[in-house]
Design a protein around this motif. Sequence first.
Motif, PDB file in Angstrom:
ATOM      1  N   PRO A   1      86.954 -32.386  62.502  1.00 50.17           N
ATOM      2  CA  PRO A   1      86.436 -33.266  61.446  1.00 50.17           C
ATOM      3  C   PRO A   1      87.117 -33.040  60.095  1.00 50.17           C
ATOM      4  CG  PRO A   1      84.634 -32.309  62.677  1.00 50.17           C
ATOM      5  CD  PRO A   1      85.874 -31.662  63.185  1.00 50.17           C
TER       6      PRO A   1
ATOM      7  N   VAL B   1      90.337 -35.063  59.662  1.00 51.57           N
ATOM      8  CA  VAL B   1      90.117 -36.483  59.361  1.00 51.57           C
ATOM      9  C   VAL B   1      90.063 -36.644  57.852  1.00 51.57           C
ATOM     10  CG1 VAL B   1      88.584 -38.460  59.607  1.00 51.57           C
ATOM     11  CG2 VAL B   1      88.841 -36.864  61.511  1.00 51.57           C
ATOM     12  N   TYR B   2      89.311 -35.752  57.197  1.00 55.49           N
ATOM     13  CA  TYR B   2      89.195 -35.814  55.745  1.00 55.49           C
ATOM     14  C   TYR B   2      90.542 -35.537  55.072  1.00 55.49           C
ATOM     15  CZ  TYR B   2      87.673 -34.924  51.008  1.00 55.49           C
ATOM     16  OH  TYR B   2      87.535 -34.974  49.648  1.00 55.49           O
TER      17      TYR B   2
ATOM     18  N   GLY C   1      92.847 -38.631  55.678  1.00 52.44           N
ATOM     19  CA  GLY C   1      92.396 -39.897  55.114  1.00 52.44           C
ATOM     20  C   GLY C   1      92.169 -39.848  53.620  1.00 52.44           C
ATOM     21  N   PHE C   2      91.661 -38.717  53.114  1.00 54.60           N
ATOM     22  CA  PHE C   2      91.197 -38.706  51.729  1.00 54.60           C
ATOM     23  C   PHE C   2      91.997 -37.784  50.830  1.00 54.60           C
ATOM     24  CE2 PHE C   2      87.841 -40.342  54.319  1.00 54.60           C
ATOM     25  CZ  PHE C   2      87.346 -41.390  53.570  1.00 54.60           C
TER      26      PHE C   2
ATOM     27  N   ALA D   1      94.583 -40.579  60.030  1.00 52.89           N
ATOM     28  CA  ALA D   1      93.182 -40.151  60.003  1.00 52.89           C
ATOM     29  C   ALA D   1      92.405 -40.843  61.122  1.00 52.89           C
ATOM     30  CB  ALA D   1      92.552 -40.456  58.646  1.00 52.89           C
ATOM     31  N   CYS D   2      92.706 -42.119  61.350  1.00 51.12           N
ATOM     32  CA  CYS D   2      91.993 -42.868  62.387  1.00 51.12           C
ATOM     33  C   CYS D   2      92.378 -42.386  63.780  1.00 51.12           C
ATOM     34  CB  CYS D   2      92.257 -44.363  62.229  1.00 51.12           C
ATOM     35  SG  CYS D   2      91.369 -45.029  60.806  1.00 51.12           S
TER      36      CYS D   2
ATOM     37  N   ALA E   1      90.293 -39.400  64.237  1.00 47.45           N
ATOM     38  CA  ALA E   1      88.911 -39.844  64.413  1.00 47.45           C
ATOM     39  C   ALA E   1      88.679 -40.291  65.852  1.00 47.45           C
ATOM     40  CB  ALA E   1      88.595 -40.974  63.439  1.00 47.45           C
TER      41      ALA E   1
ATOM     42  N   GLN F   1      82.518 -38.326  60.846  1.00 50.87           N
ATOM     43  CA  GLN F   1      83.938 -38.440  60.492  1.00 50.87           C
ATOM     44  C   GLN F   1      84.660 -39.509  61.304  1.00 50.87           C
ATOM     45  OE1 GLN F   1      82.396 -35.526  61.114  1.00 50.87           O
ATOM     46  NE2 GLN F   1      82.478 -34.451  59.172  1.00 50.87           N
ATOM     47  N   VAL F   2      84.086 -39.854  62.473  1.00 47.72           N
ATOM     48  CA  VAL F   2      84.780 -40.824  63.330  1.00 47.72           C
ATOM     49  C   VAL F   2      84.888 -42.181  62.637  1.00 47.72           C
ATOM     50  CG1 VAL F   2      84.644 -42.099  65.503  1.00 47.72           C
ATOM     51  CG2 VAL F   2      84.168 -39.663  65.477  1.00 47.72           C
TER      52      VAL F   2
END
Lengths: 315, 302
Positions: free
Chosen positions: A269, A272-273, A276-277, A285-286, A289, B144-145
């Motif tokens: 997780p 992903v952050y 993406g961020f 990021a996707c 995910a 998060q997904v």
Amino acid sequence: MSTVHPGLRAKRRKANLRTLGFLSPWLIGFSVFFAYPLISTVYFSFMKYDGFAPPTWVGLKNWTYVFSDYPFFWPALRNTLWLVLVMVSLRVLFGLGIGLLITKIKTGAGLFRTFFYLPYLAPPVAATMSFVFLLNPGTGPANTVLNALGLPEPGWFTDPSWSKPSLTLLALWGIGDLMVIFMAALLDVPKEQYEAAELDGAGPWHRFRFVTLPNISPIVLFAVITGVIATMQYYTEPLVAAKVASGVIGGSGQQFEPGYPDRTTLTVPQIVYNLGFQRFDTGAACVVALVLFALAMTFTAVLMRRRSGFMTAED
Amino acid sequence: MATTTGPTLTPLPSTLPEETGGARREARRRATLEWIAVHSLAIAAALFFLLPFVFVFLTAVMSSDQALTRELWPHTWEWGNFATVWNTPGFLTWWRNTLLYAGLGTVLAVGSSIPVAYALAKFRFRGRNLAMMLVIAMMMLPPQVVVVPMYLFWAKQLDLAGTLWPLIIPFAFGNAFTIFLLRQFLLTIPKEYTEAARIDGCSEFRTMVRIVLPMAKPAIAAVALFHFFYCWNDYFGPQIYASENPAAWTLSYGLESFKGAHQTDWNLTMAATVMIMAPVIVVFFFAQKAFIEGVTLTGVKG
């Protein structure tokens, strides 16, 4: 349907409308906050998109980037699997142990139960900051006590080989929910079975192995599966621990190397952050995910099959 | 305090009629030894669970200098640390935001989940099992997904980034965890109640509100508490939506940056930690039963 009496059909339609009415909050919620973003995630995983310029199609480029070039993906996946294996099994064993202990206590049981339960309530950020402080290698109380006892002083959250065990210790401290679940299950084991086993000459181990364990096995399975799912989402504790232990916390603009020390506290997780961020790489990021989604849904599928007390028998 | 509700296993009869006095003494001696062993173990475990709280509290009342030493007991009790934290710019805002997020979020989530849980527990309709499976899937889904498209949705389409609304509004459309737990509880309410109401010509909505909900009060209290603390503890949500605007920070998110502003001041950081943990613990002492019920509700077998 032509054989159905018209009045009955109208009644059935009314019932369907009524069901729809009751379900409508969730039907909207499901579409807007589950189905729509999930489809968008698949869409963005094939797009180059930084959040500003319009997205452009790049095919599998994000996928190959994540799997072969992004340096944090494999460490994060390995860490998540380590935590699933070690942290979940230790939590179940320890939770069961504490649950057994609490059912054996005859004096002050309520007080002990409160003590064992309290850490579960501590907000994760507060609990993590407390543990980073307590396990601070220089001056932390834990090492002070270890030192006084003449024991070695680990580097805890600052040592790559100790960072995940430190997170595990924090997770064991917050075992209160499992303790209560196991306690309820243990108290439900029929007493006659223990009495019968004892008359047959079964010692404590045999009573546990052949009476207790079969009776609580659905709850053990439940604890394993919910533990795995929680670990799939494990985010706040490793991130806050890494930030505070590395001395880089708060304040925008500060560079933070994810997964301090040495990427050992990175989880899926978290990346992903990160992608993406922090890197504004929406596409990659996707991809992560979707990997996370696949992992979580695999475990959900296992859960649905075993039914481990999750779906109460349909009336 | 929880001294009366503790679980006790009735001890097995330690004597049988034909036993001699010696055997009875032996059994009693063994029971005493077991009592001592179990309670020593319990005290050791209690130390593991409680000592972190004790050390955190002791550090919270130390001076800044002493907090950096290896000494465990405060020289002087600096109660003013709590006031310093309280007066830190932003701290009150974080409280207000946390209460808004947790309070409004809980009311919306529980209110919108009740009819859904009721329908899933009490209505027979096609696709009910599928709906239940989707609720569970949603419950299992790591946030998060879906966070990337959700962020784009709130930030680009609705321009609500930097506020708590992207966290609160979705709760008006049911919360999978709340729906699931309430539905599990509602299944245990016998059909006869709803059927009797139906025969009396009571509408389904009225049956839910007047007959079933009063019986479900303990479960509603438990899920409300769970939801409240989920929001109270949430770090990821505020990090995504509120991080760019300090006026929208919550306690969980602000605490981390608080350490950032006080790099070396472990005493103040621990004082802030104590102040964030305290309300949770106070609420627990008043609502212990609802907490325990909530946890056992999640673990009930079918």
